[in-house]
Design a protein around this motif. Structure first.
Motif, PDB file in Angstrom:
ATOM      1  N   THR A  33       0.847  -1.178   0.000  1.00  0.00           N
ATOM      2  CA  THR A  33       0.000   0.000   0.000  1.00  0.00           C
ATOM      3  C   THR A  33       0.889   1.236   0.000  1.00  0.00           C
ATOM      4  O   THR A  33       1.865   1.303   0.747  1.00  0.00           O
ATOM      5  CB  THR A  33      -0.910   0.022   1.247  1.00  0.00           C
ATOM      6  N   LEU A  34       0.537   2.201  -0.835  1.00  0.00           N
ATOM      7  CA  LEU A  34       1.253   3.470  -0.878  1.00  0.00           C
ATOM      8  C   LEU A  34       0.417   4.538  -0.204  1.00  0.00           C
ATOM      9  O   LEU A  34      -0.794   4.634  -0.454  1.00  0.00           O
ATOM     10  CB  LEU A  34       1.539   3.882  -2.329  1.00  0.00           C
ATOM     11  N   THR A  35       1.047   5.322   0.664  1.00  0.00           N
ATOM     12  CA  THR A  35       0.354   6.437   1.313  1.00  0.00           C
ATOM     13  C   THR A  35       1.166   7.714   1.144  1.00  0.00           C
ATOM     14  O   THR A  35       2.374   7.678   0.925  1.00  0.00           O
ATOM     15  CB  THR A  35       0.125   6.186   2.817  1.00  0.00           C
ATOM     16  N   CYS A  36       0.480   8.841   1.263  1.00  0.00           N
ATOM     17  CA  CYS A  36       1.097  10.162   1.181  1.00  0.00           C
ATOM     18  C   CYS A  36       0.532  11.003   2.310  1.00  0.00           C
ATOM     19  O   CYS A  36      -0.661  11.322   2.302  1.00  0.00           O
ATOM     20  CB  CYS A  36       0.796  10.791  -0.172  1.00  0.00           C
ATOM     21  N   HIS A  37       1.349  11.292   3.307  1.00  0.00           N
ATOM     22  CA  HIS A  37       0.925  12.061   4.478  1.00  0.00           C
ATOM     23  C   HIS A  37      -0.317  11.445   5.130  1.00  0.00           C
ATOM     24  O   HIS A  37      -1.258  12.141   5.490  1.00  0.00           O
ATOM     25  CB  HIS A  37       0.676  13.532   4.104  1.00  0.00           C
ATOM     26  N   GLY A  38      -0.317  10.123   5.243  1.00  0.00           N
ATOM     27  CA  GLY A  38      -1.386   9.402   5.917  1.00  0.00           C
ATOM     28  C   GLY A  38      -2.621   9.136   5.074  1.00  0.00           C
ATOM     29  O   GLY A  38      -3.586   8.529   5.545  1.00  0.00           O
ATOM     30  N   VAL A  39      -2.626   9.556   3.830  1.00  0.00           N
ATOM     31  CA  VAL A  39      -3.766   9.387   2.932  1.00  0.00           C
ATOM     32  C   VAL A  39      -3.354   8.395   1.832  1.00  0.00           C
ATOM     33  O   VAL A  39      -2.205   8.432   1.362  1.00  0.00           O
ATOM     34  CB  VAL A  39      -4.156  10.748   2.302  1.00  0.00           C
ATOM     35  N   PRO A  40      -4.260   7.505   1.392  1.00  0.00           N
ATOM     36  CA  PRO A  40      -3.898   6.577   0.314  1.00  0.00           C
ATOM     37  C   PRO A  40      -3.403   7.318  -0.930  1.00  0.00           C
ATOM     38  O   PRO A  40      -3.979   8.324  -1.334  1.00  0.00           O
ATOM     39  CB  PRO A  40      -5.213   5.851   0.009  1.00  0.00           C
ATOM     40  N   ALA A  41      -2.322   6.822  -1.504  1.00  0.00           N
ATOM     41  CA  ALA A  41      -1.784   7.392  -2.743  1.00  0.00           C
ATOM     42  C   ALA A  41      -2.513   6.721  -3.904  1.00  0.00           C
ATOM     43  O   ALA A  41      -2.117   5.662  -4.378  1.00  0.00           O
ATOM     44  CB  ALA A  41      -0.283   7.169  -2.823  1.00  0.00           C
ATOM     45  N   GLN A  42      -3.577   7.351  -4.338  1.00  0.00           N
ATOM     46  CA  GLN A  42      -4.422   6.778  -5.384  1.00  0.00           C
ATOM     47  C   GLN A  42      -3.773   6.924  -6.754  1.00  0.00           C
ATOM     48  O   GLN A  42      -3.212   7.965  -7.084  1.00  0.00           O
ATOM     49  CB  GLN A  42      -5.774   7.485  -5.400  1.00  0.00           C
ATOM     50  N   TYR A  43      -3.863   5.858  -7.525  1.00  0.00           N
ATOM     51  CA  TYR A  43      -3.470   5.844  -8.932  1.00  0.00           C
ATOM     52  C   TYR A  43      -1.992   6.174  -9.166  1.00  0.00           C
ATOM     53  O   TYR A  43      -1.639   6.709 -10.211  1.00  0.00           O
ATOM     54  CB  TYR A  43      -4.387   6.763  -9.756  1.00  0.00           C
ATOM     55  N   ALA A  44      -1.140   5.840  -8.199  1.00  0.00           N
ATOM     56  CA  ALA A  44       0.305   5.928  -8.426  1.00  0.00           C
ATOM     57  C   ALA A  44       0.685   4.792  -9.371  1.00  0.00           C
ATOM     58  O   ALA A  44       0.086   3.717  -9.344  1.00  0.00           O
ATOM     59  CB  ALA A  44       1.060   5.811  -7.099  1.00  0.00           C
ATOM     60  N   GLU A  45       1.670   5.017 -10.205  1.00  0.00           N
ATOM     61  CA  GLU A  45       2.068   4.019 -11.201  1.00  0.00           C
ATOM     62  C   GLU A  45       3.239   3.191 -10.690  1.00  0.00           C
ATOM     63  O   GLU A  45       4.192   3.730 -10.130  1.00  0.00           O
ATOM     64  CB  GLU A  45       2.469   4.704 -12.506  1.00  0.00           C
ATOM     65  N   LEU A  46       3.151   1.883 -10.898  1.00  0.00           N
ATOM     66  CA  LEU A  46       4.235   0.971 -10.548  1.00  0.00           C
ATOM     67  C   LEU A  46       4.601   0.153 -11.772  1.00  0.00           C
ATOM     68  O   LEU A  46       3.727  -0.229 -12.555  1.00  0.00           O
ATOM     69  CB  LEU A  46       3.816   0.023  -9.423  1.00  0.00           C
ATOM     70  N   GLN A  47       5.889  -0.123 -11.912  1.00  0.00           N
ATOM     71  CA  GLN A  47       6.360  -0.946 -13.021  1.00  0.00           C
ATOM     72  C   GLN A  47       7.355  -1.956 -12.471  1.00  0.00           C
ATOM     73  O   GLN A  47       8.265  -1.611 -11.736  1.00  0.00           O
ATOM     74  CB  GLN A  47       7.015  -0.093 -14.087  1.00  0.00           C
ATOM     75  N   LEU A  48       7.148  -3.211 -12.824  1.00  0.00           N
ATOM     76  CA  LEU A  48       8.037  -4.306 -12.438  1.00  0.00           C
ATOM     77  C   LEU A  48       8.872  -4.671 -13.658  1.00  0.00           C
ATOM     78  O   LEU A  48       8.325  -4.980 -14.713  1.00  0.00           O
ATOM     79  CB  LEU A  48       7.216  -5.503 -11.964  1.00  0.00           C
ATOM     80  N   VAL A  49      10.199  -4.609 -13.502  1.00  0.00           N
ATOM     81  CA  VAL A  49      11.112  -4.842 -14.612  1.00  0.00           C
ATOM     82  C   VAL A  49      12.187  -5.812 -14.168  1.00  0.00           C
ATOM     83  O   VAL A  49      12.647  -5.759 -13.034  1.00  0.00           O
ATOM     84  CB  VAL A  49      11.774  -3.508 -15.051  1.00  0.00           C
ATOM     85  N   SER A  50      12.595  -6.706 -15.056  1.00  0.00           N
ATOM     86  CA  SER A  50      13.744  -7.567 -14.804  1.00  0.00           C
ATOM     87  C   SER A  50      14.871  -7.102 -15.705  1.00  0.00           C
ATOM     88  O   SER A  50      14.776  -7.193 -16.920  1.00  0.00           O
ATOM     89  CB  SER A  50      13.432  -9.031 -15.082  1.00  0.00           C
TER      90      SER A  50
END
Length: 141
Positions: A26-43
């Motif tokens: 889970t990603l948060t920003c100042h105690g609030v959920p970080a909605q729609y942040a982008e994540l990329q998994l790379v090898s």
């Protein structure tokens, strides 16, 4: 001569294998959920570019799950990295849309799975994005 030919055939067959990785958190920003942040998994691979790249976005509660797979034809082992792009800053008034902060996290070898479906999941817990990370960068915009 036969030994050299045998080694050239046998070594890639031993090294080449199906591998996978899966991470949740889970990603948060100042105690609030970080909605729609982008994540990329790379090898990352030594030869031939990246083996896989999967993109996901956090949901409205900041939760994400991401998984990737590498097949034996790539002749490489997984060196998995998770990239996170977000618009959370150490001080809320520093917001600089449309720019995004991003950082990279290496997936521990413990969570690299044998086979195409990850049996072990890396539960990253809560990641507080307002806390500066080593190597964090601001995208050029």
């Amino acid at each position: 001569m036969f030994v050299i030919i045998f080694l050239l055939i046998a070594i890639p067959l031993v090294v080449a294998r199906e591998q996978s990785v899966r991470a949740v958190g889970t990603l948060t920003c100042h105690g609030v959920p970080a909605q729609y942040a982008e994540l990329q998994l790379v090898s990352k691979k030594v030869f031939g570019g990246d083996a896989f790249a999967r993109d996901v976005f956090t949901d409205p509660s900041g939760y994400f799950q991401i998984a990737g797979y590498i097949d034996p034809s790539t002749w490489s082992t997984i060196d998995a990295r998770l990239y996170i792009w977000h618009k959370c800053y150490e001080k809320p008034y520093e917001q600089s849309d449309p720019c995004s902060n991003w950082f990279e996290i290496a997936v521990p070898k413990l969570y690299i799975n044998e086979g195409p479906l990850a049996q072990k999941t890396w539960d990253m817990g809560e990641i507080r994005l307002e806390v500066p990370k080593d190597g964090q960068k601001l995208d050029a915009c």
